[in-house]
Design a protein around this motif. Structure first.
Motif, short mmCIF file in Angstrom:
data_model
loop_
_atom_site.label_atom_id
_atom_site.label_comp_id
_atom_site.label_asym_id
_atom_site.label_seq_id
_atom_site.Cartn_x
_atom_site.Cartn_y
_atom_site.Cartn_z
N SER A 139 -8.68 39.66 3.72
CA SER A 139 -7.15 39.62 3.64
C SER A 139 -6.77 39.06 2.37
O SER A 139 -7.20 37.83 1.75
N ASP A 140 -5.72 39.69 1.83
CA ASP A 140 -4.98 38.95 0.59
C ASP A 140 -3.98 38.10 1.16
O ASP A 140 -3.10 38.45 1.74
N LEU A 141 -4.10 36.97 1.05
CA LEU A 141 -3.31 35.78 1.31
C LEU A 141 -2.76 34.97 0.10
O LEU A 141 -3.43 34.94 -1.02
N PRO A 142 -1.54 34.31 0.15
CA PRO A 142 -0.95 33.52 -0.99
C PRO A 142 -2.04 32.42 -1.22
O PRO A 142 -2.77 31.76 -0.37
N ALA A 143 -2.06 32.09 -2.68
CA ALA A 143 -3.31 31.19 -2.80
C ALA A 143 -3.05 29.81 -2.13
O ALA A 143 -3.77 29.07 -1.94
N GLU A 144 -1.66 29.59 -1.95
CA GLU A 144 -1.32 28.22 -1.53
C GLU A 144 -1.86 28.10 -0.16
O GLU A 144 -1.90 26.94 0.56
N SER A 145 -2.19 29.04 0.58
CA SER A 145 -2.55 29.16 1.97
C SER A 145 -4.23 28.78 2.29
O SER A 145 -4.57 28.58 3.24
N VAL A 146 -4.69 28.82 1.08
CA VAL A 146 -6.27 28.75 1.16
C VAL A 146 -6.43 27.28 1.26
O VAL A 146 -5.96 26.17 0.92
N VAL A 147 -7.42 27.03 2.33
CA VAL A 147 -7.83 25.48 2.63
C VAL A 147 -9.42 25.20 2.47
O VAL A 147 -9.82 26.31 2.26
N VAL A 148 -9.50 24.07 2.45
CA VAL A 148 -10.83 23.64 2.25
C VAL A 148 -11.89 24.27 3.39
O VAL A 148 -11.47 24.27 4.56
N GLY A 149 -12.77 24.94 2.77
CA GLY A 149 -13.97 25.53 3.68
C GLY A 149 -13.56 27.16 3.86
O GLY A 149 -14.54 27.77 4.23
N ASP A 150 -12.41 27.62 3.61
CA ASP A 150 -12.30 29.02 3.24
C ASP A 150 -13.04 29.44 2.46
O ASP A 150 -13.56 28.95 1.37
N ARG A 151 -13.53 31.01 2.57
CA ARG A 151 -14.35 31.63 1.56
C ARG A 151 -13.44 32.65 1.44
O ARG A 151 -12.62 33.43 2.01
N PHE A 152 -13.38 33.09 -0.08
CA PHE A 152 -12.82 34.09 -0.59
C PHE A 152 -13.73 35.04 -1.57
O PHE A 152 -14.60 34.10 -2.32
N LEU A 153 -13.24 36.20 -1.81
CA LEU A 153 -14.08 36.92 -2.75
C LEU A 153 -13.35 37.13 -4.12
O LEU A 153 -12.32 37.24 -4.23
N VAL A 154 -14.05 36.89 -5.34
CA VAL A 154 -13.71 37.13 -6.42
C VAL A 154 -14.51 38.24 -7.39
O VAL A 154 -15.61 38.04 -7.64
N ARG A 155 -13.90 39.40 -7.47
CA ARG A 155 -14.24 40.48 -8.55
C ARG A 155 -14.27 40.19 -9.84
O ARG A 155 -13.62 39.29 -10.40
N PRO A 156 -15.16 40.96 -10.67
CA PRO A 156 -14.96 40.73 -12.08
C PRO A 156 -13.69 40.85 -12.76
O PRO A 156 -12.90 41.97 -12.13
N GLY A 157 -13.49 40.02 -13.80
CA GLY A 157 -12.19 40.02 -14.02
C GLY A 157 -11.06 39.48 -13.55
O GLY A 157 -9.77 39.55 -13.97
N GLU A 158 -11.17 38.75 -12.50
CA GLU A 158 -10.23 37.90 -11.72
C GLU A 158 -10.51 36.31 -11.77
O GLU A 158 -11.57 36.26 -12.11
N ALA A 159 -9.53 35.81 -11.68
CA ALA A 159 -9.57 34.57 -11.66
C ALA A 159 -9.63 33.77 -10.36
O ALA A 159 -9.34 34.28 -9.52
N PHE A 160 -10.13 32.41 -10.54
CA PHE A 160 -10.22 31.80 -9.09
C PHE A 160 -8.98 31.16 -8.71
O PHE A 160 -8.27 30.43 -9.60
N ALA A 161 -8.57 31.38 -7.29
CA ALA A 161 -7.46 30.83 -6.97
C ALA A 161 -7.53 29.43 -6.70
O ALA A 161 -6.61 28.87 -6.79
N THR A 162 -8.46 28.62 -6.51
CA THR A 162 -8.72 27.36 -6.33
C THR A 162 -10.15 26.79 -6.71
O THR A 162 -10.96 27.70 -6.78
#
Length: 231
Positions: A139-162
């Motif tokens: 799911s695409d969620l606001p970066a502010e909603s990411v909490v410790v322990g969440d896993r997120f996918l980062v594709r080439p050319g994208e920046a890390f949200a946290t």
């Protein structure tokens, strides 16, 4: 203060611009006075123009601070010194005082505004959303909603949200915006990554180790803002 309302070349900052113009007028007055090139009122006229031109902004702040906050600050002390010198007939010293203080305050405002511009540039590095993996779904969620322990996918050319640690995959990451390292850094499973840095090659899965408000990029911004608020 005027500092929050401007951004751009130095001449857009009234305190600095007026201080420099007043400084030029006062310098002409000093020169004419020392060479006796004009009648006595000539340099005095230049000093009388330079003083309000250089002192308007900071003198206004001094009075507002005294009336509204009942506080005596350095602005008010400088205003008292300028008025005192004028009453003693030392217009050249009063003008010099007004000009030097105006330029000092103007440079501070200019530097502060440049720093705010750099902070805004830092903020733009972090993506607004993160591709979070929860319950087996992406799911695409606001970066502010990411909490410790969440896993997120980062594709080439994208920046890390946290900030996080790579759990699946390997890639090279451009960390120059945060660490100053000019060359891409090889990253694999178990390596840390930082908010605002750029994933260059492979798609990777990252486990968040910090919430958005506590990540490295946010800490840098908070440190800069805290340093600017100190006297």
């Amino acid at each position: 203060s005027e500092r929050d309302g401007f951004d751009g070349p130095w001449w857009r900052y009234p305190l600095l611009r007026n201080g420099l113009v007043a400084g030029a007028l006062a310098a002409i007055g000093f020169l004419l006075e020392s060479r006796e090139l004009l009648v006595p009122w000539g340099p005095r006229a230049l000093y009388l123009i330079a003083m309000p031109l250089a002192g308007y902004h900071w003198a206004r702040e001094a009075i507002e601070e005294l009336v509204r906050e009942r506080e005596v600050g350095i602005d008010l002390l400088m205003l008292a010194a300028m008025v005192g010198a004028s009453l003693l007939g030392l217009l050249n010293e009063a003008a010099a005082l007004a000009v030097l203080y105006a330029i000092a305050e103007g440079l501070e405002d200019y530097t502060y505004a440049r720093t705010r511009t750099a902070i805004r540039a830092l903020l733009s590095l972090a993506p607004k959303t993160a591709r979070v993996l929860r319950g087996g779904t992406e799911s695409d969620l606001p970066a502010e909603s990411v909490v410790v322990g969440d896993r997120f996918l980062v594709r080439p050319g994208e920046a890390f949200a946290t900030d996080g640690v790579i759990r699946v995959g390997r890639s090279t990451v451009d960390e120059s915006a945060v660490t100053g390292e000019s060359l891409p850094v090889e990253k694999e499973t178990g390596d840390p990554v930082y908010a605002g840095t750029l994933n260059q090659l492979g798609a990777i899965e990252v486990e968040a180790t910090a919430a958005f408000v506590d990540n490295t990029l946010s800490k840098v911004i908070h440190l800069v803002e805290a340093a600017q608020s100190e006297k």
